[in-house]
Design a protein around this motif. Structure first.
Motif, PDB file in Angstrom:
ATOM      1  N   ARG A 119       0.834  -1.214   0.000  1.00  0.00           N
ATOM      2  CA  ARG A 119       0.000   0.000   0.000  1.00  0.00           C
ATOM      3  C   ARG A 119       0.869   1.265   0.000  1.00  0.00           C
ATOM      4  NH1 ARG A 119      -2.788   3.310   3.688  1.00  0.00           N
ATOM      5  NH2 ARG A 119      -4.962   3.721   3.126  1.00  0.00           N
ATOM      6  N   ASN A 120       1.904   1.276   0.821  1.00  0.00           N
ATOM      7  CA  ASN A 120       2.794   2.439   0.867  1.00  0.00           C
ATOM      8  C   ASN A 120       3.514   2.629  -0.463  1.00  0.00           C
ATOM      9  OD1 ASN A 120       2.129   3.080   3.509  1.00  0.00           O
ATOM     10  ND2 ASN A 120       3.802   1.885   4.387  1.00  0.00           N
ATOM     11  N   ALA A 121       3.869   1.524  -1.124  1.00  0.00           N
ATOM     12  CA  ALA A 121       4.511   1.620  -2.438  1.00  0.00           C
ATOM     13  C   ALA A 121       3.547   2.222  -3.458  1.00  0.00           C
ATOM     14  CB  ALA A 121       4.984   0.242  -2.891  1.00  0.00           C
ATOM     15  N   LEU A 122       2.260   1.889  -3.351  1.00  0.00           N
ATOM     16  CA  LEU A 122       1.263   2.469  -4.258  1.00  0.00           C
ATOM     17  C   LEU A 122       1.099   3.971  -4.004  1.00  0.00           C
ATOM     18  CD1 LEU A 122      -1.465  -0.344  -4.177  1.00  0.00           C
ATOM     19  CD2 LEU A 122       0.106   0.196  -6.059  1.00  0.00           C
ATOM     20  N   ILE A 123       1.183   4.376  -2.751  1.00  0.00           N
ATOM     21  CA  ILE A 123       1.120   5.812  -2.438  1.00  0.00           C
ATOM     22  C   ILE A 123       2.285   6.540  -3.103  1.00  0.00           C
ATOM     23  CG2 ILE A 123       1.292   7.510  -0.576  1.00  0.00           C
ATOM     24  CD1 ILE A 123      -0.162   5.486   1.231  1.00  0.00           C
ATOM     25  N   ASP A 124       3.480   5.954  -3.010  1.00  0.00           N
ATOM     26  CA  ASP A 124       4.648   6.552  -3.675  1.00  0.00           C
ATOM     27  C   ASP A 124       4.460   6.585  -5.184  1.00  0.00           C
ATOM     28  OD1 ASP A 124       5.856   6.843  -1.200  1.00  0.00           O
ATOM     29  OD2 ASP A 124       7.043   4.997  -1.362  1.00  0.00           O
ATOM     30  N   PHE A 125       3.839   5.543  -5.736  1.00  0.00           N
ATOM     31  CA  PHE A 125       3.581   5.497  -7.183  1.00  0.00           C
ATOM     32  C   PHE A 125       2.713   6.673  -7.612  1.00  0.00           C
ATOM     33  CE2 PHE A 125       0.737   4.272 -10.653  1.00  0.00           C
ATOM     34  CZ  PHE A 125       1.630   3.827 -11.626  1.00  0.00           C
ATOM     35  N   ARG A 126       1.682   6.978  -6.856  1.00  0.00           N
ATOM     36  CA  ARG A 126       0.789   8.091  -7.198  1.00  0.00           C
ATOM     37  C   ARG A 126       1.510   9.430  -7.159  1.00  0.00           C
ATOM     38  NH1 ARG A 126      -5.128   8.363  -4.644  1.00  0.00           N
ATOM     39  NH2 ARG A 126      -4.840  10.379  -5.647  1.00  0.00           N
ATOM     40  N   GLU A 127       2.529   9.540  -6.335  1.00  0.00           N
ATOM     41  CA  GLU A 127       3.269  10.806  -6.234  1.00  0.00           C
ATOM     42  C   GLU A 127       4.058  11.113  -7.497  1.00  0.00           C
ATOM     43  OE1 GLU A 127       5.571  10.518  -2.675  1.00  0.00           O
ATOM     44  OE2 GLU A 127       3.823  10.793  -1.351  1.00  0.00           O
ATOM     45  N   ASN A 128       4.157  10.129  -8.406  1.00  0.00           N
ATOM     46  CA  ASN A 128       4.787  10.360  -9.707  1.00  0.00           C
ATOM     47  C   ASN A 128       3.802  10.939 -10.719  1.00  0.00           C
ATOM     48  OD1 ASN A 128       7.656   9.120  -9.564  1.00  0.00           O
ATOM     49  ND2 ASN A 128       6.384   7.518  -8.679  1.00  0.00           N
ATOM     50  N   GLY A 129       2.603  11.304 -10.253  1.00  0.00           N
ATOM     51  CA  GLY A 129       1.599  11.882 -11.142  1.00  0.00           C
ATOM     52  C   GLY A 129       0.828  10.854 -11.934  1.00  0.00           C
ATOM     53  N   LYS A 130       0.859   9.587 -11.497  1.00  0.00           N
ATOM     54  CA  LYS A 130       0.150   8.524 -12.204  1.00  0.00           C
ATOM     55  C   LYS A 130      -1.086   8.117 -11.418  1.00  0.00           C
ATOM     56  CE  LYS A 130       4.401   6.989 -14.412  1.00  0.00           C
ATOM     57  NZ  LYS A 130       5.147   5.852 -14.981  1.00  0.00           N
ATOM     58  N   PHE A 131      -1.986   7.383 -12.075  1.00  0.00           N
ATOM     59  CA  PHE A 131      -3.257   7.054 -11.441  1.00  0.00           C
ATOM     60  C   PHE A 131      -3.347   5.578 -11.078  1.00  0.00           C
ATOM     61  CE2 PHE A 131      -4.051   6.257 -15.950  1.00  0.00           C
ATOM     62  CZ  PHE A 131      -4.748   5.069 -15.924  1.00  0.00           C
ATOM     63  N   ILE A 132      -4.250   5.280 -10.154  1.00  0.00           N
ATOM     64  CA  ILE A 132      -4.552   3.904  -9.752  1.00  0.00           C
ATOM     65  C   ILE A 132      -6.065   3.749  -9.725  1.00  0.00           C
ATOM     66  CG2 ILE A 132      -4.351   2.147  -7.944  1.00  0.00           C
ATOM     67  CD1 ILE A 132      -1.888   3.615  -6.914  1.00  0.00           C
ATOM     68  N   ILE A 133      -6.557   2.688 -10.340  1.00  0.00           N
ATOM     69  CA  ILE A 133      -7.979   2.347 -10.280  1.00  0.00           C
ATOM     70  C   ILE A 133      -8.105   0.937  -9.704  1.00  0.00           C
ATOM     71  CG2 ILE A 133     -10.049   1.806 -11.623  1.00  0.00           C
ATOM     72  CD1 ILE A 133      -9.409   4.116 -13.442  1.00  0.00           C
TER      73      ILE A 133
END
Length: 587
Positions: A119-133
């Motif tokens: 989950r924390n890795a996904l939060i970092d992923f979003r900080e790159n300006g990318k989306f998650i659905i």
């Protein structure tokens, strides 16, 4: 007679040919599994990383062919470890060809801390300006917790969000042992050392219920706080929904803001196509395929300096052990290798264990202590690092865990089984013995311990407990009285462990590596995993020894296999042990 011999010979030849064909097919399947990881993968632009996490998530990927084989379908599979999952998410965050992540969720058979790290890795992923659905037909609490960081969460119109709060389950064997005529003889130190309760009680003691209630409440509060932050739902509202079972239909989940909308999968796929700006179907890249994409490095070339990640997972035991257990010889040798290798500048000791043999824990503790005197050592705790799992990590310079890691349980017990009634009265079997000395048959399972033997065992337990407390006191710069106050076999959550100085900071495996690099003053480095995994053929031969039976059992019975495995584990707990209630399951 001749016809009989011909028939017999034909039968033997047929069996040999059938066996040969079976092994050719089987080894071909094994070869397919092994070769899968050698093929590079090419990613098109505007792709989406599809995350489907329905397999058991270990700390690192196995090379064991049996781990990568489905015995129900007789088809090869690929099992990704947490190390691969985290690396893929980080890599995707830097990959210009990956537009976003599609969480295709069902059930995640992983512990709370493992899910926290993903989950924390996904939060970092979003900080790159990318989306998650995120999408699921039904959301369990763990899948919803993971999905709560997504930009949008969708669910099947007929689905449910199964938010009911957390519980912890223990199995008790006392009445069954009484009926069998088996008496567990137990000596312990620690009023909370509840690993022995399944053998002496039919329900939890007040002390055990208190500690379980404390960490379950802490785990839930952390989960609720995180969901509240990312979904903008107050914790009071969330608790009200859970307490009253209000989330009993899909519309309620949308009404109270847990879900953004109700859609069928085809509708979600259409939205993903629009989000990734492609004309055809979404360009999905599976986690297994993306694992073969080279890592995106911030520097050129292969770094000479290394950080060793030593993986210690499973029950602590004497001897060599195998992948999935913490054999004292195997893990000590890995730590020693990391200590003596001049190119390894720091060690991350990844622990995921509820403990086991106290002596084996001492052997590993010594090696980590020697390593800590020569180079930085960071302990990284997974879902559980308690009792012997904490013992072996105590010398680390820095200890890191997730808020929902279970740790502590600094306590010791000894257990000896007396099966005299079972053997004599129920089976009619009697055992006699000739001894050179009064206590030559100490630990004989066919008689009870004498008072002198109990006194001696109590001395061993107390000495081991004192050693344990002293190691923790030395490692954490605390007085032994301070450690004893928080010890007594009590299990703590990561949140409470940080408050009482059993850990230093929150963070998962990747953050632990970052901290180790900072301590070693490394800008460019690579990581190596220890103990080194055996090649697939060696793993195959080892699997033939019987470990495959456990894998078949887990695949066949699923989550219910834990009841059999719990009992099997319990029967191994003779001698001096430093472990938590041998299995703690939090739902």
């Amino acid at each position: 007679m001749k016809s009989f011999l011909k028939y017999t010979l034909a039968t033997i030849v047929g069996i040999l040919i059938t066996g040969l064909l079976f092994f050719i097919i089987f080894f071909s399947a094994m070869g397919t599994i092994v070769s899968k990881g050698d093929e590079p993968a090419e990613i098109k632009s505007n792709s989406l990383l599809r995350m489907e996490l329905s397999h058991m998530i270990m700390d690192r990927s196995p090379k064991d062919p049996f781990a990568n084989f489905d015995f129900r379908t007789f088809e090869p599979t690929t099992t990704l470890g947490l190390n691969d999952i985290l690396a893929n998410i980080e890599k995707a965050g830097k990959d210009d060809d990956i537009e976003g992540i599609y969480l295709d969720l069902s059930v995640i058979p992983a512990g709370m801390a493992t899910i926290e790290e993903i989950r924390n890795a996904l939060i970092d992923f979003r900080e790159n300006g990318k989306f998650i659905i995120g999408y699921a037909d039904n959301f369990t609490q763990t899948t919803y917790y993971l999905a709560s960081v997504a930009n949008k969460i969708y669910m099947n119109p007929a689905g449910l969000v199964m938010m009911t709060g957390l519980s912890s389950e223990m199995m008790f064997f006392k009445e069954g042992l009484d009926k069998l005529g088996v008496e567990p003889q137990i000596i312990r130190h620690g009023k909370f050392k509840s690993a022995i309760e399944p053998f002496t009680r039919n329900e939890m003691s007040d002390e055990n219920r208190h500690q379980i209630n404390a960490y379950v409440s802490t785990l839930w509060n952390h989960m609720a706080e995180e969901i509240s932050e990312h979904r903008e739902i107050s914790q009071d509202t969330l608790n009200m929904l859970v307490d009253n079972l209000i989330l009993n239909n899909a519309e309620a989940a949308v009404k109270y803001g847990l879900i953004d909308g109700l859609k069928y999968k085809d509708e979600v796929l259409e939205e993903l196509k629009d989000s990734s700006e492609v004309d055809e179907d979404p360009r999905f890249v599976g986690m297994k395929k993306y694992n073969r994409v080279p890592e995106i490095k911030d520097y050129e070339g292969l770094a000479r300096d290394k950080i060793a990640v030593v993986y210690a997972t499973g029950t602590v035991m004497m001897g060599e052990g195998q992948e999935g257990t913490i054999g004292s010889e195997r893990i000590s040798r890995a730590i020693r290798e990391a200590r003596k290798d001049s190119t390894i500048k720091a060690i991350v000791f990844r622990v995921n264990s509820g403990g086991g043999s106290a002596l084996a824990s001492e052997v590993i503790w010594r090696e980590l202590k020697l390593a800590q005197q020569e180079k930085p050592v960071v302990a990284s705790f997974g879902d559980v690092a308690a009792s012997g799992g904490y013992y072996i990590a105590a010398p680390a310079d820095t200890i890191m865990a997730s808020p929902n890691t279970l740790t502590g349980s600094i306590g010791v017990f000894g257990m000896f089984f007396n099966a005299r009634e079972l053997m004599n009265d129920k089976l009619g079997i009697h055992v006699d013995v000739v001894k050179s000395h009064s206590y030559s048959d100490l630990g004989n399972p066919f008689r009870p311990l004498t008072e002198r033997e109990k006194e001696a065992a109590r001395g061993w337990i107390e000495d081991t407990y004192d050693d344990f407390v002293q190691h923790v006191a030395d490692g954490r710069n605390m007085a032994t009285e301070e450690v004893d106050e928080i010890a007594q076999g009590r299990v703590w959550s990561g949140v409470d462990a940080r408050r009482i100085n059993l850990i230093d900071m929150y963070g998962g495996l990747q953050k632990s590596v970052d901290v180790a690099a900072e301590m070693a003053e490394l800008d460019q480095y690579r990581t190596v995993g220890l103990p080194r995994l055996k090649d697939p053929f060696q793993q195959f031969l080892k699997g033939l020894s019987g470990d495959v039976r456990t894998k078949v059992l887990k695949q066949t019975l699923g989550n219910e296999a834990r009841y059999y495995l719990n009992l099997k584990e319990a029967l191994k707990m003779e001698g001096i042990q430093a472990r938590i209630p041998y299995k703690i399951e939090v739902y």
